[in-house]
Design a protein around this motif. Sequence first.
Motif, PDB file in Angstrom:
ATOM      1  N   GLY A  37       2.872   4.653 -14.867  1.00 56.73           N
ATOM      2  CA  GLY A  37       1.900   3.706 -14.325  1.00 56.73           C
ATOM      3  C   GLY A  37       0.492   4.071 -14.795  1.00 56.73           C
ATOM      4  N   ARG A  50       0.130   3.398 -18.553  1.00 55.08           N
ATOM      5  CA  ARG A  50      -0.012   1.962 -18.828  1.00 55.08           C
ATOM      6  C   ARG A  50      -1.416   1.484 -18.477  1.00 55.08           C
ATOM      7  N   THR A 100       9.922  -0.523 -20.256  1.00 53.73           N
ATOM      8  CA  THR A 100      10.878   0.015 -19.287  1.00 53.73           C
ATOM      9  C   THR A 100      12.286  -0.411 -19.683  1.00 53.73           C
ATOM     10  N   ALA A 148      -1.205  -3.937 -17.711  1.00 54.70           N
ATOM     11  CA  ALA A 148      -0.222  -2.926 -17.301  1.00 54.70           C
ATOM     12  C   ALA A 148       1.065  -3.560 -16.768  1.00 54.70           C
ATOM     13  N   ALA A 149       0.952  -4.778 -16.203  1.00 52.64           N
ATOM     14  CA  ALA A 149       2.146  -5.425 -15.635  1.00 52.64           C
ATOM     15  C   ALA A 149       3.030  -6.016 -16.728  1.00 52.64           C
ATOM     16  N   GLN A 150       2.447  -6.248 -17.909  1.00 55.17           N
ATOM     17  CA  GLN A 150       3.242  -6.791 -19.020  1.00 55.17           C
ATOM     18  C   GLN A 150       3.010  -5.935 -20.254  1.00 55.17           C
ATOM     19  N   PRO A 151       3.583  -4.722 -20.238  1.00 52.37           N
ATOM     20  CA  PRO A 151       3.286  -3.764 -21.298  1.00 52.37           C
ATOM     21  C   PRO A 151       3.809  -4.219 -22.655  1.00 52.37           C
TER      22      PRO A 151
END
Lengths: 233, 510
Positions: free
Chosen positions: A202, A205, A220, A212-215
């Motif tokens: 986290g 990212r 992952t 960060a929510a859509q790397p």
Amino acid sequence: MMTVLLVEDDRELRATLRQALSVEGYAVLAAASLADAQALWAHAPAAQRPDVVLLDLGLPDGDGAQFLEGLRQHSQAPVIVISARHQDSDKVHLLDQGADDYLVKPFGIEELLARMRVALRHRGRSVAAAVTRYAQGALDIDLATRRVLRDGAEVHLTPTEFNLLARLVRSTGQVVTHRQLLQDVWGAEFTEHTHYLRLYMGQLRAKLEMDAAQPAHLLTEPGVGYRLSDLRA
Amino acid sequence: MEIVPAVSRAFRAVPALAVWAVAWGLMLALDGSADLANLALVLVLASAVSGLWLSAAESVAVCALTVLAFNWQFVPPRGTFTVDLRQHIWLLLTMLAVGSMVAWLTARQRLMAEAARAMAAQAQWLRSFGEDIRAQPAAQVWSRLATALQQLTQAQVCVAARTAATGPHEVQLVQGTASAEELAHLRECTRSAQASAPALADVHGYQSHVLPMAGHSGCTGAVLLRLPRGQMLPASVLSTAQALCNQTALHCERAEVDAQSRQAQQEAHTQKVRNTLLAAISHDYRTPLATILGAASSLLAQQQRLSAEQVRALAQTVVDEVQTLGTLTDNTLQLARLDATGVQIRRDWESPEELIGSAVARARSRYPVAKINLRVATGLPLLRCDAALIVQLLNNLIDNAVKYGPAAQTVEIMARPLGHELLLAVADRGAGIAVAERERVFLAFERGDTGSAADAARGAGLGLALCRAIVLAHGGSIVIRARQRGGTSMECRFPLEAQPEQPAPEGSAA
């Protein structure tokens, strides 16, 4: 010419993959069982030893883990595990045992080719020079100088963040399991502490990704591990 | 649970003696000022009152004694048992008769009241024992019985009973320890359903009572009470003990019948679900299979006459439909797996943000033109869950939102903590789902609905049934909410656990 050992017991899938890989310019050795695969490997002249192995998990005369174990005693050839969805835990186990990557059936040929390109790029890395540079998209990571740039600006990482990132850089494009990351970054006694990874991934990212929510880089693989994307693949 | 112990005999005599003492004191005080008949009335009164504490026989005996003493003390000539006047003889005899009768009646009344009280207490005790064992898991019932019997009789207790392991004709020791001989008696008692007090050779210094546990359909076991030799159990205690045993047997029988009927119900339900599931799945598979067969056979038969663009489009159709089939297969297998009783999911600490990111990445590659908007709170707590299942849940919700909403809509994905829960929601701007349908869509398969409405929802039905199964497996809930400006929000709530301990923060050094 690169040689592929294709271990797959389903005749149709074997024939289809064999043809597709031939079209891409690979020489293909196809095996329908564990015994076939072992015989093919043993009898191939040293110069024509396969460069990469595609290993199906459920074989009629044994499981892929046996083949991998035998192979790893004398070869570092990359192994890509082909699994069905319900073999999730076997797949992770094989990755921990030294397989390089995995694909879940059904998969597209372009996906397979991308995985193979990444695997071949890493071929023999454990004996030769390791990957020490990742310069893709907005990121430029140099492990030798411990410098991390995002859009040309230096990003400050904590030592643990850097070690985690470095581990992923060394396997650019390949999945690294939770266990492998925890063992290499924190140590063997921390292999169950997946929550450490959640925290530090986290943080990484937040520092390295645009969103960060859509790397775009630090991907992952749910239930398996993480992958630093290889945009060249 | 305790039976009030009977007040001891000696203790009971104290108030009776006190009554007599007061009565004699009164009579001696009144002597001279009241005549003989009045004094006699005091004596009759004392005799009646003392009957409250004495047994009937004692009352009569004491009454006779006091009449003699009265004769000695008050009836002339005093100091002798001789009586001068005939009327005094009549007085004494009447006193004796009335006193005895009153004392006897009072005592009997008291005994009856005591017996009724004891019976009520015993019934209450048995009732609360019955309630107690009903709330216990099967394994605890025997220890409860043993404890109750031990309290009741002060004996060592062992229990032998039929269990799932023994089969219908054998018993095994489930509470306490027993010698081989005692065990043989327990077996025999279970077989004959007769209580006995066997003389056991190899247990010295003890005597035993063996009581059957008799239910409606035979004997489910037996109980052995081990008492120090010479200590007898009163009949009332023994009958209470027997009632306890029988009550336990009845409870066990009832529990067994309940379990059987539950299992039968569950099997019937499973079978029904399986049948409707199979019917629905074969229906769901046909559409993509037909499309694939159409496209592939067209490629095969019309190859020469198709433009390169047409070939590419047909091949893309095959790829798309195979992905649909792949998802359908994953959903079916996962639903079957979660439906199996006692399934264990693999939980680990997961970051909701990562799982959403993973589902969104898949959706973007699968639906390149769809607009997906993320509203994910920062610093979300970790969720202890099965990552693959939560991603599958999100994939299904996103698939539905994209497929069943209008082309120009934006699909929104939300995540935020809500008290002790984590809220994950996927919202679309579709036609919405009628209130009456909101619960039904999750159960489309279990209900085996037919008709056009059910058909239309069926594509989503398997996916939603799986979503529900995944959420339930995590102890969460899923509800459908209508959105303010049209559309539907599928909201999942997951309980949050205490967060794991994280390593201490470090200063940045690299």
